[in-house]
Motif scaffolding. Structure first.
Motif, PDB file in Angstrom:
ATOM      1  N   TYR A 260       0.722  20.809 -41.435  1.00 11.04           N
ATOM      2  CA  TYR A 260       0.491  21.707 -42.570  1.00 11.04           C
ATOM      3  C   TYR A 260       1.493  21.408 -43.684  1.00 11.04           C
ATOM      4  N   TYR A 261       2.758  21.244 -43.306  1.00 10.84           N
ATOM      5  CA  TYR A 261       3.781  21.026 -44.332  1.00 10.84           C
ATOM      6  C   TYR A 261       3.628  19.651 -44.975  1.00 10.84           C
ATOM      7  N   GLU A 262       3.222  18.660 -44.208  1.00 11.26           N
ATOM      8  CA  GLU A 262       2.973  17.357 -44.816  1.00 11.26           C
ATOM      9  C   GLU A 262       1.818  17.441 -45.817  1.00 11.26           C
ATOM     10  N   ASP A 263       0.814  18.266 -45.491  1.00  8.17           N
ATOM     11  CA  ASP A 263      -0.327  18.408 -46.393  1.00  8.17           C
ATOM     12  C   ASP A 263       0.050  19.122 -47.683  1.00  8.17           C
ATOM     13  N   LEU A 264       1.070  20.022 -47.622  1.00 10.48           N
ATOM     14  CA  LEU A 264       1.507  20.697 -48.840  1.00 10.48           C
ATOM     15  C   LEU A 264       1.961  19.699 -49.900  1.00 10.48           C
ATOM     16  N   VAL A 265       2.645  18.637 -49.446  1.00 11.58           N
ATOM     17  CA  VAL A 265       3.109  17.615 -50.392  1.00 11.58           C
ATOM     18  C   VAL A 265       1.914  16.949 -51.055  1.00 11.58           C
TER      19      VAL A 265
ATOM     20  N   VAL B   6       9.784  21.883 -49.416  1.00 17.07           N
ATOM     21  CA  VAL B   6       8.994  21.898 -48.186  1.00 17.07           C
ATOM     22  C   VAL B   6       9.895  22.099 -46.980  1.00 17.07           C
ATOM     23  N   SER B   7      11.071  21.522 -47.003  1.00 17.99           N
ATOM     24  CA  SER B   7      12.018  21.674 -45.897  1.00 17.99           C
ATOM     25  C   SER B   7      12.417  23.137 -45.724  1.00 17.99           C
ATOM     26  N   GLU B   8      12.635  23.824 -46.846  1.00 18.99           N
ATOM     27  CA  GLU B   8      12.993  25.251 -46.772  1.00 18.99           C
ATOM     28  C   GLU B   8      11.821  26.074 -46.256  1.00 18.99           C
ATOM     29  N   LEU B   9      10.618  25.761 -46.715  1.00 20.18           N
ATOM     30  CA  LEU B   9       9.442  26.469 -46.225  1.00 20.18           C
ATOM     31  C   LEU B   9       9.311  26.295 -44.716  1.00 20.18           C
TER      32      LEU B   9
ATOM     33  N   GLU C 257      11.674  25.528 -42.526  1.00 18.53           N
ATOM     34  CA  GLU C 257      12.782  26.192 -41.841  1.00 18.53           C
ATOM     35  C   GLU C 257      12.544  27.700 -41.708  1.00 18.53           C
ATOM     36  N   LEU C 258      11.923  28.297 -42.724  1.00 18.94           N
ATOM     37  CA  LEU C 258      11.731  29.744 -42.741  1.00 18.94           C
ATOM     38  C   LEU C 258      10.338  30.161 -42.275  1.00 18.94           C
ATOM     39  N   ASN C 259       9.542  29.230 -41.788  1.00 22.13           N
ATOM     40  CA  ASN C 259       8.179  29.517 -41.295  1.00 22.13           C
ATOM     41  C   ASN C 259       7.271  30.052 -42.400  1.00 22.13           C
ATOM     42  N   LEU C 260       7.512  29.634 -43.635  1.00 20.65           N
ATOM     43  CA  LEU C 260       6.739  30.119 -44.768  1.00 20.65           C
ATOM     44  C   LEU C 260       5.529  29.232 -45.037  1.00 20.65           C
ATOM     45  N   LEU C 261       4.485  29.842 -45.570  1.00 15.63           N
ATOM     46  CA  LEU C 261       3.306  29.123 -46.042  1.00 15.63           C
ATOM     47  C   LEU C 261       3.238  29.271 -47.559  1.00 15.63           C
ATOM     48  N   TYR C 262       2.471  28.371 -48.180  1.00 11.55           N
ATOM     49  CA  TYR C 262       2.469  28.292 -49.647  1.00 11.55           C
ATOM     50  C   TYR C 262       1.048  28.059 -50.153  1.00 11.55           C
ATOM     51  N   ASP C 263       0.738  28.744 -51.247  1.00  8.54           N
ATOM     52  CA  ASP C 263      -0.531  28.483 -51.926  1.00  8.54           C
ATOM     53  C   ASP C 263      -0.310  28.668 -53.420  1.00  8.54           C
ATOM     54  N   ARG C 264      -1.289  28.212 -54.193  1.00  5.69           N
ATOM     55  CA  ARG C 264      -1.176  28.296 -55.646  1.00  5.69           C
ATOM     56  C   ARG C 264      -2.571  28.410 -56.232  1.00  5.69           C
ATOM     57  N   ASP C 265      -2.730  29.243 -57.241  1.00  2.00           N
ATOM     58  CA  ASP C 265      -3.983  29.278 -57.994  1.00  2.00           C
ATOM     59  C   ASP C 265      -3.663  29.207 -59.475  1.00  2.00           C
ATOM     60  N   GLU C 266      -4.671  29.400 -60.311  1.00  2.00           N
ATOM     61  CA  GLU C 266      -4.459  29.259 -61.753  1.00  2.00           C
ATOM     62  C   GLU C 266      -3.544  30.330 -62.326  1.00  2.00           C
ATOM     63  N   HIS C 267      -3.274  31.374 -61.543  1.00  2.00           N
ATOM     64  CA  HIS C 267      -2.443  32.474 -62.026  1.00  2.00           C
ATOM     65  C   HIS C 267      -1.002  32.384 -61.563  1.00  2.00           C
TER      66      HIS C 267
ATOM     67  N   GLU D  21       1.915  31.404 -57.972  1.00  2.00           N
ATOM     68  CA  GLU D  21       2.236  30.931 -56.629  1.00  2.00           C
ATOM     69  C   GLU D  21       2.220  32.077 -55.619  1.00  2.00           C
ATOM     70  N   PHE D  22       2.115  31.679 -54.338  1.00  2.00           N
ATOM     71  CA  PHE D  22       2.021  32.650 -53.244  1.00  2.00           C
ATOM     72  C   PHE D  22       2.823  32.099 -52.071  1.00  2.00           C
ATOM     73  N   LEU D  23       3.826  32.861 -51.629  1.00  2.00           N
ATOM     74  CA  LEU D  23       4.609  32.519 -50.452  1.00  2.00           C
ATOM     75  C   LEU D  23       4.429  33.633 -49.433  1.00  2.00           C
ATOM     76  N   HIS D  24       4.282  33.259 -48.151  1.00  5.35           N
ATOM     77  CA  HIS D  24       4.059  34.292 -47.145  1.00  5.35           C
ATOM     78  C   HIS D  24       4.352  33.742 -45.764  1.00  5.35           C
ATOM     79  N   PHE D  25       4.554  34.673 -44.813  1.00  2.39           N
ATOM     80  CA  PHE D  25       4.672  34.279 -43.408  1.00  2.39           C
ATOM     81  C   PHE D  25       3.953  35.286 -42.531  1.00  2.39           C
ATOM     82  N   TYR D  26       3.634  34.830 -41.301  1.00  3.89           N
ATOM     83  CA  TYR D  26       2.937  35.664 -40.326  1.00  3.89           C
ATOM     84  C   TYR D  26       3.830  35.887 -39.111  1.00  3.89           C
ATOM     85  N   THR D  27       3.753  37.075 -38.533  1.00  9.24           N
ATOM     86  CA  THR D  27       4.373  37.303 -37.232  1.00  9.24           C
ATOM     87  C   THR D  27       3.367  36.940 -36.139  1.00  9.24           C
TER      88      THR D  27
END
Length: 633
Positions: A556-561, A571-574, A576-586, A588-594
């Motif tokens: 997943y993290y390789e695909d983010l690049v 990406v390394s910080e994401l 390390e912190l188990n974060l996911l990332y997305d982006r739209d025209e408006h 950015e979005f950072l989030h994690f799941y338990t």
């Protein structure tokens, strides 16, 4: 407005259908031929039974292949009509639905059809019944409501009129504006059906995908408004062919049907408000309004019920929540952070009124937790409660001691308890004092600031019912549904939201296989998404406190690049912190799941202008939850 429903909409026997229709509060019912044929009850007994239940028998249907025929076939149709007239006399039903002909041999001669309709009218007069001629969207020659009405006028018989069906009009691309100009005395019956917009042949579309008003994409308010302007004053009936409805519980389907009509009645009255009483409409339908409400202004609370209080409260603590207190008279706790309020109650076995997964089949975790209640802030909670009960929602029983804040709620179709609280005036909700929470105990600089959205799962046969419930009861709007792929199939997701986005409520339809036990407990668990302005710090604190994050694969993290061109440090910080990332025209979005706890997991989100829900990351989550569950079993 006289409300009616066709027995073809419902599951069960004819006798069970009549009971359910009456219990839901309908005024009348249409009797479908097949339901009568397979019933052991004599027509006279059914007539008496309907009368005892307070139901009128508004229509008998359908009479097929009765018109647009060669002379020999038409003579046989008249024979059948005589027999049907006798039967209707025994039933006490005065109106018969006559369909346009769908045979390749149907006669394309309007003069002949008008003559045949007139002769059929003579037979109807002998039996004291009326014929409502309906243009089927797939009729061979008569497939438009205007065409059918012209033939009725040409037949010129007092016992022959038109049946208008919204599905046949709108699915064929017909223009309902002509309804306003029709003689209301010639409109004998009206049937309503909604439907999602689909690229299907009309017959398949009609037979399998009709839904109740408000559950599809048709503009039925416009159709109803034109009926009102015409002066029509007869029954407004539902005719829904739907595979799910025919398998669902007959009583809840009937309640859902009446809710849809009452909601449509209210919407139509609101649309016609400038015209009603002005003389511009012949408003003989006497549309009744529902108690008016505004959409929720925010989340009051979310309630979790659990069979393992320790696991549930540890999860909340690791996310930064603090115990606000224990209720003074009930076995519940409240956990606080920012404006997010999570009520936790302990229960054994099934926690919902109608749990979406059998507790005996839960094998993904030793504890069971689920979202059992949703509290909304509204400007007039009393009106919201009255509106919901007027729409057929059952009140949630709740005992209150003297001095405790009144809290009124109803059951949602999926068994979730929905509560109506007042919009805060800047202070804490009154009910918090019952937990011993002091005003200065509320956090104003917490890392988690509130509830971003709550995602609730729906059973496949009640998904549309859930959409209508939140639309009609709470005034939430719906966005187009989208499908998310997962290891056990596609998950359909539709977001309900308030106009100002203060409340977001995604409804998710899990794959059918999950209901059959092949992927129980994790096919689509529900979750609470918590808002933060610094999700990185929330994640760091959670790691320090021992939170079990959902494991995200390196791919997943390789695909983010590749997708976003993120630099390696980010990406390394994401990672390390188990974060996911997305982006739209408006933004950015950072989030994690338990990890999942029973049927619930938590998500923490940081929106930087972003308006979506991380749909691109949902398949990653579903696959990770699937692997986790598989490893446990």
């Amino acid at each position: 407005m006289h409300t009616s429903i066709a027995t073809v909409c419902l599951s069960g026997t004819l006798e069970e259908k009549l009971e359910a229709v009456a219990s839901a509060g309908f005024d009348g019912v249409e009797i479908f031929t097949q339901d009568l044929v397979v019933s052991p009850t004599a027509p006279e007994e059914l007539r008496e039974r309907a009368g005892d239940l307070g139901l009128s028998l508004d229509l008998y249907q359908p009479f097929r292949n009765g018109v647009e025929l060669d002379p020999v076939a038409f003579d046989d149709a008249l024979r059948r009509l005589h027999r049907t007239g006798d039967l209707m006399g025994r039933l006490g039903t005065e109106t018969l639905l006559v369909c346009s002909n769908v045979s390749p041999d149907a006669v394309a001669d309007d003069d002949l059809v008008a003559e045949q309709l007139h002769r059929m009218g003579d037979v109807a007069a002998e039996h004291g019944i009326r014929l409502a001629y309906e243009a089927l969207a797939w009729g061979t020659h008569v497939n438009g409501h205007d065409h059918a009405h012209r033939l009725v006028l040409a037949a010129d018989h007092p016992h022959v009129g038109t049946c208008l069906d919204s599905f046949h009009i709108l699915s064929a691309g017909g223009d309902p504006s002509s309804i306003e100009e029709m003689d209301p005395g010639r409109i004998f019956f009206v049937q309503l059906a909604d439907a999602p917009l689909m690229h299907l042949d009309p017959l398949s579309w009609s037979r399998h995908h009709r839904v109740f008003p408000g559950e599809g994409d048709f503009d039925l308010v416009d159709v109803m408004a034109r009926l009102v302007r015409s002066g029509y004053a007869g029954p407004i009936s539902l005719e829904i062919f739907n595979d799910s409805f025919r398998q669902a519980d007959v009583h809840r389907t009937a309640v859902d049907g009446l809710r849809s009509l009452r909601w449509l009645e209210d919407r139509t009255r609101a649309a016609l408000a400038p015209e009603i009483g002005s003389g511009r409409t012949r408003d003989r339908l006497e549309l009744q309004p529902l108690p008016a409400i505004s959409a929720p202004s925010g989340w009051d609370f979310v309630e979790l019920r659990t069979t393992d209080l320790g696991d549930t409260t540890r999860l909340l603590h690791r996310l930064g929540f603090r115990l606000g207190g224990h209720h003074r008279s009930k076995e519940v706790q409240v956990w606080l952070q920012g404006s997010a309020r999570i009520v936790v109650s302990e229960a054994g076995g099934s926690t919902r009124r109608e749990p979406h997964i059998d507790p005996r089949e839960r094998t993904d975790a030793h504890s069971v937790a689920e979202v059992s209640g949703l509290g909304f802030e509204l400007s007039d909670p009393g009106a919201a409660f009255q509106r919901s009960t007027a729409l057929g929602s059952a009140p949630v029983p709740r005992h209150e001691l003297p001095g405790e804040a009144p809290l009124r709620g109803v059951w949602a179709p999926d068994g979730t308890e929905i509560f109506f609280g007042p919009t805060p005036d800047g202070s804490a909700p009154g009910w918090l004092s019952e937990f011993g929470v002091e005003e200065d105990a509320l956090g104003t600089s917490d890392l988690i600031t509130g509830i971003d959205h709550v995602n609730v799962a729906q059973r496949w046969q009640h998904y549309d019912e859930g959409v209508l419930f939140y639309t009609s009861v709470l005034g939430l709007g719906s966005t187009p549904a989208q499908d998310v792929p997962g290891p056990s199939g596609l998950v359909r997701s539709q977001v309900m939201r308030s106009p100002d986005d203060a409340v977001r409520l995604p409804l998710n339809l899990a794959p059918t296989a999950a209901e059959q036990g092949s992927f129980v407990g994790v096919a689509y668990p529900e979750h609470i998404a918590l808002a933060s302005e610094d999700v990185r710090e929330v994640a760091r604190r959670a790691i320090h406190r021992g939170l079990e994050f959902l494991e995200i694969p390196e791919n997943y993290y390789e695909d983010l690049v590749t997708r976003f061109g993120l630099d390696e440090e980010t990406v390394s910080e994401l990672r390390e912190l188990n974060l996911l990332y997305d982006r739209d025209e408006h933004g950015e979005f950072l989030h994690f799941y338990t990890r999942t706890l029973g049927d619930v997991f938590m998500e923490v989100v940081e929106r930087r202008g972003y308006r979506g829900f991380g749909a691109e990351d949902a398949p990653v989550r579903l696959a990770a939850q699937y692997r986790l569950r598989s490893a446990r079993t």
